[in-house]
Design a protein around this motif. Structure first.
Motif, PDB file in Angstrom:
ATOM      1  N   SER A 198       0.860  -1.182   0.000  1.00 37.77           N
ATOM      2  CA  SER A 198       0.000   0.000   0.000  1.00 37.77           C
ATOM      3  C   SER A 198       0.899   1.235   0.000  1.00 37.77           C
ATOM      4  N   ASP A 199       0.382   2.372  -0.435  1.00 33.41           N
ATOM      5  CA  ASP A 199       1.231   3.536  -0.703  1.00 33.41           C
ATOM      6  C   ASP A 199       2.131   3.916   0.460  1.00 33.41           C
ATOM      7  N   GLU A 200       1.583   3.915   1.677  1.00 34.48           N
ATOM      8  CA  GLU A 200       2.388   4.325   2.824  1.00 34.48           C
ATOM      9  C   GLU A 200       3.526   3.345   3.100  1.00 34.48           C
ATOM     10  N   ASP A 201       3.330   2.070   2.757  1.00 35.52           N
ATOM     11  CA  ASP A 201       4.407   1.104   2.922  1.00 35.52           C
ATOM     12  C   ASP A 201       5.439   1.233   1.806  1.00 35.52           C
ATOM     13  N   PRO A 209      -9.726  12.957   2.984  1.00 36.40           N
ATOM     14  CA  PRO A 209      -9.336  12.584   4.355  1.00 36.40           C
ATOM     15  C   PRO A 209      -8.592  11.249   4.409  1.00 36.40           C
ATOM     16  N   GLN A 210      -8.912  10.336   3.501  1.00 34.19           N
ATOM     17  CA  GLN A 210      -8.189   9.069   3.462  1.00 34.19           C
ATOM     18  C   GLN A 210      -6.760   9.270   2.974  1.00 34.19           C
ATOM     19  N   VAL A 211      -6.562  10.217   2.060  1.00 36.68           N
ATOM     20  CA  VAL A 211      -5.209  10.539   1.605  1.00 36.68           C
ATOM     21  C   VAL A 211      -4.380  11.072   2.768  1.00 36.68           C
ATOM     22  N   VAL A 212      -4.971  11.947   3.551  1.00 35.25           N
ATOM     23  CA  VAL A 212      -4.268  12.503   4.717  1.00 35.25           C
ATOM     24  C   VAL A 212      -3.882  11.392   5.685  1.00 35.25           C
ATOM     25  N   GLU A 213      -4.791  10.468   5.921  1.00 34.30           N
ATOM     26  CA  GLU A 213      -4.511   9.366   6.835  1.00 34.30           C
ATOM     27  C   GLU A 213      -3.359   8.506   6.314  1.00 34.30           C
ATOM     28  N   ALA A 214      -3.381   8.200   5.008  1.00 33.35           N
ATOM     29  CA  ALA A 214      -2.302   7.402   4.429  1.00 33.35           C
ATOM     30  C   ALA A 214      -0.982   8.164   4.463  1.00 33.35           C
ATOM     31  N   TYR A 215      -1.036   9.481   4.198  1.00 33.70           N
ATOM     32  CA  TYR A 215       0.185  10.285   4.253  1.00 33.70           C
ATOM     33  C   TYR A 215       0.778  10.281   5.656  1.00 33.70           C
ATOM     34  N   GLU A 216      -0.049  10.421   6.675  1.00 29.94           N
ATOM     35  CA  GLU A 216       0.454  10.444   8.047  1.00 29.94           C
ATOM     36  C   GLU A 216       1.178   9.142   8.380  1.00 29.94           C
ATOM     37  N   LYS A 217       0.684   8.018   7.862  1.00 33.50           N
ATOM     38  CA  LYS A 217       1.377   6.747   8.062  1.00 33.50           C
ATOM     39  C   LYS A 217       2.708   6.739   7.309  1.00 33.50           C
TER      40      LYS A 217
END
Length: 378
Positions: free
Chosen positions: A297-300, A324-332
């Protein structure tokens, strides 16, 4: 003695016999009501979808946790610890082995008032092609950094010099003192669907093929004395953003990247239809790659880019994702940088626009990290 030659009998059905055979088939199919059979098949399809979606989405976190063994004690330790994942990511893209079969050829290629070059490099049955342009003052005495500028699925190498969603960002990079290399990748959904089918049969992928084309182009372009080979970045928009996120883990010469209009909560994007964002399925089958969501997944995937600087750009009106899901993935994704105490090397530009490049911020980010030849990026 003459031997009798026997030929196999050929039975020709009369029209009456043929009709009888067809009637028999019809009788067999009548053993189950068509509506019952359709309902049964639909139920099986739903079972398969639920099973695979559960694997891809619900089980992803636990699966990824078992497949990544990151060591954040230092940047070098992290890179070493994710090397098995990097090799598995290479298997997802499965880039083929291509060899140069001739010299890199260049010819003048005017783009309006800009005088660029068109590059052609033969790779056996394939050809790598790109636009190359230099800023004023680039020379052997004053080599400049290079940005790989990757266009999206509906565009061409000329598009980053135009207005619209690209906002002339290739020109903005030139004005800031960067040379730009704009590879020609395959354009249009239909064409990529067609070629990706063949690529899967051949055990490769279109992004893998296009990565190798760019790598061979870099070999030639970085030999140009006007280019500082130590200062290479990449900036892609849309499917070009995909290329940036996909290729940086496998091409260490790219020292900094900007991903515009691509970064996403990838499991949802690929496997969970939602009215809040668009889905690749069923039209864009080119965007589905074997093994992608096993652990990438992108954050990984970003942890295969760290510690190199990375900027993510996303517009709140861009329907590729629910922002908001993009922000959550970015934070990871940012956690990888934070745990190495280098939070300044990752950034999110969350803007009010749509599917587009944000030029000023992207140019500044790349300038900050690539402008000085003695800047330590690793």
């Amino acid at each position: 003695m003459n031997k009798k030659i026997c030929f196999p009998k050929i039975v020709l059905l009369s029209s009456g016999l043929l009709m009888g055979a067809l009637a028999g088939i019809a009788q067999n199919t009548a053993l189950i009501d068509p509506e019952v059979e359709t309902a049964r098949t639909n139920a099986y399809e739903k079972q398969l979808e639920n099973y695979l979606r559960h694997f891809l989405v619900d089980e992803y976190e636990a699966r990824a946790a078992s497949r990544w063994n990151r060591d954040y004690s230092s940047p070098a330790a992290l890179e070493r610890s994710v090397e098995p994942n990097r090799r598995r990511w290479e298997e997802v893209l499965s880039p083929p082995i291509l060899s140069k079969s001739g010299p890199l050829e260049t010819k003048p290629y005017p783009l309006g008032a800009l005088q660029a070059e068109w590059l052609t490099l033969p790779l056996g049955l394939l050809t790598a092609e790109a636009v190359l342009a230099f800023p004023e003052g680039a020379s052997k005495q004053q080599p400049v950094p290079l940005i790989i500028v990757q266009h999206g699925i509906g565009s061409s190498p000329e598009t980053p010099f135009t207005a619209g969603a690209y906002h002339e960002y290739a020109k903005g990079l030139l004005d800031a003192g960067f040379a730009v290399l704009i590879p020609m990748n395959l354009r249009s959904v239909e064409r990529r669907n067609n070629v990706e089918r063949y690529a899967r049969l051949a055990g490769t992928s279109l992004p893998g093929i296009e990565l190798v084309r760019v790598q061979h182009l870099l070999d030639g372009v970085l030999a140009d004395p006007r280019v500082d080979e130590a200062r290479v970045g990449m900036w892609g928009v849309s499917l070009g953003g995909m290329a940036t996120l996909f290729w940086m883990p496998l091409e260490s010469r790219i020292k900094a990247g900007v991903v515009s209009a691509w970064f996403n909560e990838r499991r949802n994007k690929m496997a969970v239809p939602d009215p809040r964002y668009s889905s690749f399925s069923p039209r864009e089958e080119h965007a589905f790659f074997n093994g992608w969501l096993t652990e990438f997944s992108d954050e990984d995937l970003v942890s295969l880019i760290v510690p190199r600087p990375l900027m993510i750009q996303h517009g709140k009106k861009d329907n590729i994702a629910h922002w908001p899901q993009v922000v959550e993935a970015y934070e990871k994704a940012a956690l990888h940088y934070q745990r190495l105490d280098i939070p300044e090397k990752v950034d999110l530009v969350l803007h009010e626009g749509g599917h587009e490049a944000i030029v000023a911020e992207g140019v500044k980010f790349l300038t900050d990290w690539l402008a000085a030849s003695n800047r330590e990026n690793e």
